[in-house]
Write an enzyme that holds these catalytic residues in place. Structure first.
Site, PDB file in Angstrom:
ATOM      1  N   ASP A  90       0.892  -1.368   0.248  1.00  0.00           N
ATOM      2  CA  ASP A  90      -0.009  -0.009   0.049  1.00  0.00           C
ATOM      3  C   ASP A  90       0.980   1.234   0.004  1.00  0.00           C
ATOM      4  OD1 ASP A  90      -1.969  -2.106   0.235  1.00  0.00           O
ATOM      5  OD2 ASP A  90      -2.982  -0.921   2.120  1.00  0.00           O
ATOM      6  N   LYS A 152      -6.939   3.387  -2.967  1.00  0.00           N
ATOM      7  CA  LYS A 152      -7.170   3.466  -1.601  1.00  0.00           C
ATOM      8  C   LYS A 152      -7.563   4.734  -1.074  1.00  0.00           C
ATOM      9  CE  LYS A 152      -5.109   2.121   2.863  1.00  0.00           C
ATOM     10  NZ  LYS A 152      -4.206   1.075   3.478  1.00  0.00           N
ATOM     11  N   LYS A 181     -10.267   0.282  -1.971  1.00  0.00           N
ATOM     12  CA  LYS A 181      -9.978   0.119  -0.565  1.00  0.00           C
ATOM     13  C   LYS A 181     -10.541   1.043   0.288  1.00  0.00           C
ATOM     14  CE  LYS A 181      -6.495  -1.247   2.975  1.00  0.00           C
ATOM     15  NZ  LYS A 181      -5.305  -1.771   3.241  1.00  0.00           N
TER      16      LYS A 181
END
Length: 222
Positions: A90, A152, A181
């Site tokens: 991430d 995300k 996400k």
């Protein structure tokens, strides 16, 4: 707790004070409750992967939490994480470059990190609470073009986390192959259900497994 929700959770511990005993515990909990992954600091990736083996995916963070490292540093961090056994990455974008309108730099950095992932899943954190609506839409396009796997919302370390509106906006503007996400501030089963219903594929949270554990304890007490 619905297993569909738990299976979408990246069970997360990214506090500065996180110690191995706590990381080990969330690994145990993630395996027990069959979450998608554990998301932990890079310094614990090797030890955690050796501990969980093939029982659980290990996710870690790159350029975290501010995103203002150089692309070369983010690539090095990613290569190091991959060597240590990370299954998912991430990364935080260069928010300043986005604000400058330097979209090519933002995209090329994501592509460089994706290359360093060597086939592993890459989630791109854009920190929605710091962006305008137009900037969020621009990032949907950039992430879609970059080859990253997920967009995300948040690090959980800025002014706010995921909102229902941001997930709906992502769903409307990312390409079909890009997953979503939601992260930061997901505190209830109802919230988790709504984020998934709006189009989120993953949930970055520490609270959902805690709620599941609490339900387990309460059910055992009857």
């Amino acid at each position: 707790m619905d297993q569909k929700i738990l299976s979408a959770v990246d069970h997360t511990l990214l506090t500065q004070t996180a110690a191995w005993a706590e990381v080990k515990q969330i690994c145990d909990d993630a395996v027990e409750y069959r979450t998608a992954s554990v998301c932990i600091p890079p310094s614990y990736v090797k030890r955690a992967k050796e501990y969980v083996g093939d029982r659980m995916k290990v996710c870690t963070v790159i350029g975290f939490p501010n995103g203002y490292q150089t692309a070369e540093v983010k690539v090095f961090e990613t290569e190091d994480a991959v060597r240590n056994g990370a299954d998912e990455i991430d990364m935080v974008i260069s928010i300043g470059a986005l604000k400058d309108g330097d979209y090519e730099t933002v995209k090329s950095e994501i592509q460089a990190v994706k290359g360093a992932c060597k086939g592993r899943i890459l989630k791109v954190i854009i920190e929605t609470c710091l962006l305008t609506e137009d900037e969020k839409i621009t990032m949907c396009r950039i992430v879609s073009e970059s080859g990253a796997d997920f967009i995300k919302t948040s690090t959980g370390f800025s002014k706010a986390g995921a909102t229902f509106g941001d997930i709906a906006l992502f769903k409307a503007h990312v390409d079909a192959g890009v997953k979503i996400k939601a992260a930061g501030g997901i505190g209830s089963e109802a919230d988790a259900e709504k984020f998934l219903a709006l189009g989120a594929d993953r949930l970055g949270t520490s609270r959902i497994v805690k709620l599941a554990k609490q339900e387990h304890v309460e059910s055992d007490s009857y």
